[in-house]
Design a protein around this motif. Structure first.
Motif, PDB file in Angstrom:
ATOM      1  N   PHE A 130       0.861  -1.193   0.000  1.00 27.39           N
ATOM      2  CA  PHE A 130       0.000   0.000   0.000  1.00 27.39           C
ATOM      3  C   PHE A 130       0.895   1.239   0.000  1.00 27.39           C
ATOM      4  CE2 PHE A 130       0.540  -1.884   4.184  1.00 27.39           C
ATOM      5  CZ  PHE A 130       1.015  -0.836   4.952  1.00 27.39           C
ATOM      6  N   LEU A 131       0.282   2.369  -0.342  1.00 25.21           N
ATOM      7  CA  LEU A 131       1.046   3.618  -0.390  1.00 25.21           C
ATOM      8  C   LEU A 131       1.326   4.118   1.023  1.00 25.21           C
ATOM      9  CD1 LEU A 131      -0.896   5.075  -3.382  1.00 25.21           C
ATOM     10  CD2 LEU A 131       1.583   4.826  -3.327  1.00 25.21           C
ATOM     11  N   ASP A 132       2.555   4.548   1.239  1.00 27.87           N
ATOM     12  CA  ASP A 132       2.935   5.146   2.523  1.00 27.87           C
ATOM     13  C   ASP A 132       2.169   6.456   2.694  1.00 27.87           C
ATOM     14  OD1 ASP A 132       4.453   6.660   4.568  1.00 27.87           O
ATOM     15  OD2 ASP A 132       5.882   5.010   4.422  1.00 27.87           O
ATOM     16  N   ILE A 133       1.576   6.613   3.850  1.00 27.73           N
ATOM     17  CA  ILE A 133       0.721   7.785   4.097  1.00 27.73           C
ATOM     18  C   ILE A 133       1.538   9.090   4.190  1.00 27.73           C
ATOM     19  CG2 ILE A 133       0.644   7.795   6.637  1.00 27.73           C
ATOM     20  CD1 ILE A 133      -2.452   7.851   6.337  1.00 27.73           C
ATOM     21  N   MET A 134       2.823   8.954   4.513  1.00 30.56           N
ATOM     22  CA  MET A 134       3.710  10.141   4.568  1.00 30.56           C
ATOM     23  C   MET A 134       4.913   9.883   3.654  1.00 30.56           C
ATOM     24  SD  MET A 134       3.640  11.190   8.574  1.00 30.56           S
ATOM     25  CE  MET A 134       3.770   9.536   9.225  1.00 30.56           C
ATOM     26  N   ASN A 177       8.647  10.403  -1.400  1.00 26.48           N
ATOM     27  CA  ASN A 177       8.303  10.932  -2.723  1.00 26.48           C
ATOM     28  C   ASN A 177       6.942  10.353  -3.057  1.00 26.48           C
ATOM     29  OD1 ASN A 177      10.253  12.689  -3.800  1.00 26.48           O
ATOM     30  ND2 ASN A 177      11.562  11.008  -4.498  1.00 26.48           N
ATOM     31  N   LYS A 178       6.167  11.029  -3.887  1.00 32.17           N
ATOM     32  CA  LYS A 178       4.849  10.495  -4.243  1.00 32.17           C
ATOM     33  C   LYS A 178       5.001   9.156  -4.942  1.00 32.17           C
ATOM     34  CE  LYS A 178       2.647  14.962  -4.300  1.00 32.17           C
ATOM     35  NZ  LYS A 178       2.117  16.075  -5.089  1.00 32.17           N
ATOM     36  N   ALA A 227      14.230   4.853 -11.491  1.00 35.36           N
ATOM     37  CA  ALA A 227      15.140   4.945 -10.341  1.00 35.36           C
ATOM     38  C   ALA A 227      14.345   4.862  -9.048  1.00 35.36           C
ATOM     39  CB  ALA A 227      15.914   6.251 -10.387  1.00 35.36           C
ATOM     40  N   TYR A 228      14.889   4.134  -8.113  1.00 31.02           N
ATOM     41  CA  TYR A 228      14.161   3.960  -6.844  1.00 31.02           C
ATOM     42  C   TYR A 228      15.155   3.512  -5.782  1.00 31.02           C
ATOM     43  CZ  TYR A 228      14.601  -0.738  -8.586  1.00 31.02           C
ATOM     44  OH  TYR A 228      15.139  -1.882  -9.091  1.00 31.02           O
ATOM     45  N   ASN A 229      14.795   3.745  -4.535  1.00 28.72           N
ATOM     46  CA  ASN A 229      15.530   3.161  -3.408  1.00 28.72           C
ATOM     47  C   ASN A 229      14.632   2.138  -2.735  1.00 28.72           C
ATOM     48  OD1 ASN A 229      16.591   6.363  -3.138  1.00 28.72           O
ATOM     49  ND2 ASN A 229      18.152   4.783  -2.978  1.00 28.72           N
ATOM     50  N   MET A 230      15.257   1.032  -2.364  1.00 28.79           N
ATOM     51  CA  MET A 230      14.577   0.021  -1.569  1.00 28.79           C
ATOM     52  C   MET A 230      15.181   0.117  -0.186  1.00 28.79           C
ATOM     53  SD  MET A 230      14.422  -3.709  -3.174  1.00 28.79           S
ATOM     54  CE  MET A 230      14.682  -4.649  -1.688  1.00 28.79           C
ATOM     55  N   GLY A 234      17.099  15.385  -9.237  1.00 30.02           N
ATOM     56  CA  GLY A 234      17.012  16.633  -8.470  1.00 30.02           C
ATOM     57  C   GLY A 234      15.934  16.636  -7.394  1.00 30.02           C
ATOM     58  N   ASP A 235      15.476  15.444  -6.944  1.00 33.04           N
ATOM     59  CA  ASP A 235      14.397  15.439  -5.934  1.00 33.04           C
ATOM     60  C   ASP A 235      14.891  15.821  -4.527  1.00 33.04           C
ATOM     61  OD1 ASP A 235      15.596  13.116  -4.917  1.00 33.04           O
ATOM     62  OD2 ASP A 235      14.041  11.775  -5.647  1.00 33.04           O
ATOM     63  N   ARG A 236      16.210  15.900  -4.377  1.00 30.28           N
ATOM     64  CA  ARG A 236      16.857  16.356  -3.140  1.00 30.28           C
ATOM     65  C   ARG A 236      16.522  15.518  -1.907  1.00 30.28           C
ATOM     66  NH1 ARG A 236      16.786  22.828  -3.117  1.00 30.28           N
ATOM     67  NH2 ARG A 236      18.407  22.437  -1.615  1.00 30.28           N
ATOM     68  N   LEU A 237      16.003  14.316  -2.173  1.00 30.09           N
ATOM     69  CA  LEU A 237      15.747  13.395  -1.068  1.00 30.09           C
ATOM     70  C   LEU A 237      17.090  12.883  -0.566  1.00 30.09           C
ATOM     71  CD1 LEU A 237      13.515  11.800   0.435  1.00 30.09           C
ATOM     72  CD2 LEU A 237      13.760  10.038  -1.276  1.00 30.09           C
ATOM     73  N   ARG A 238      17.280  12.876   0.750  1.00 33.12           N
ATOM     74  CA  ARG A 238      18.585  12.463   1.267  1.00 33.12           C
ATOM     75  C   ARG A 238      18.497  11.132   1.999  1.00 33.12           C
ATOM     76  NH1 ARG A 238      20.490  17.888   3.100  1.00 33.12           N
ATOM     77  NH2 ARG A 238      20.034  17.153   5.175  1.00 33.12           N
TER      78      ARG A 238
END
Ligand code: 5GP
Ligand code: ZN
Length: 136
Positions: free
Chosen positions: A28-32, A35-36, A80-83, A108-112
């Motif tokens: 299921f989608l993470d509620i928070m 990234n979308k 591209a994705y992180n697991m 450039g999503d700047r997610l760290r």
């Protein structure tokens, strides 16, 4: 398990945006989301961490992760994705029901998710290697 938020989602006691479900796995989608599109994939049985999940359940879980990752990438049009899997409180596990995060990434999503690099002392890396090998 009583009082587990993810067990409540599995039992449909609380709502979630479910993208996939079979007899052993639900996603299921993470509620928070980081990234979308950020999805969580979990075993339906309540296991706390990776080490608690028996081998056959784990292989089903990881196969589902692969399928969901592919669908997520196709739906968003990125590759591209992180697991990520947080195991244990000190590793940032907030929900004590084992789960794998699939986080889609964009230029450039700047997610760290990065960490600083530590250094081994003299021969220390070999000691770590030997200590780990003792338990394998
Ligand atoms: P952890 O830090 O344990 O690896 O991640 C737990 C994740 O579960 C968090 O990213 C959080 O946003 C998500 N989460 C917590 N409660 C709920 C909920 O009720 N519904 C959904 N869909 N996600 C949740
Ligand atoms: Zn649970």
């Amino acid at each position: 398990m009583k009082d587990c938020i993810f067990c409540k989602i599995i039992n449909k006691e609380i709502p979630a945006s479910i993208v996939y479900e079979d007899s052993n796995v639900i996603s299921f989608l993470d509620i928070m989301p980081a990234n979308k599109g950020h999805c969580l994939v979990i075993p339906k049985k309540h296991y706390e961490t990776l080490l608690d999940i028996p081998g056959e359940n784990l292989s089903e879980l990881i196969k589902a992760v692969k399928n969901i990752t592919k669908a997520l990438s196709l739906s968003i049009g990125n590759g591209a994705y992180n697991m990520v899997m947080n195991n244990g409180e000190d590793a940032g596990q907030l929900v004590q029901h084992a789960h794998i995060h699939i986080i889609p990434r964009f230029k450039g999503d700047r997610l760290r998710l990065s960490w600083s690099h530590k250094k081994y002392g003299n021969k220390e890396i070999e000691e770590y290697k030997e200590n780990i090998k003792k338990f394998l």
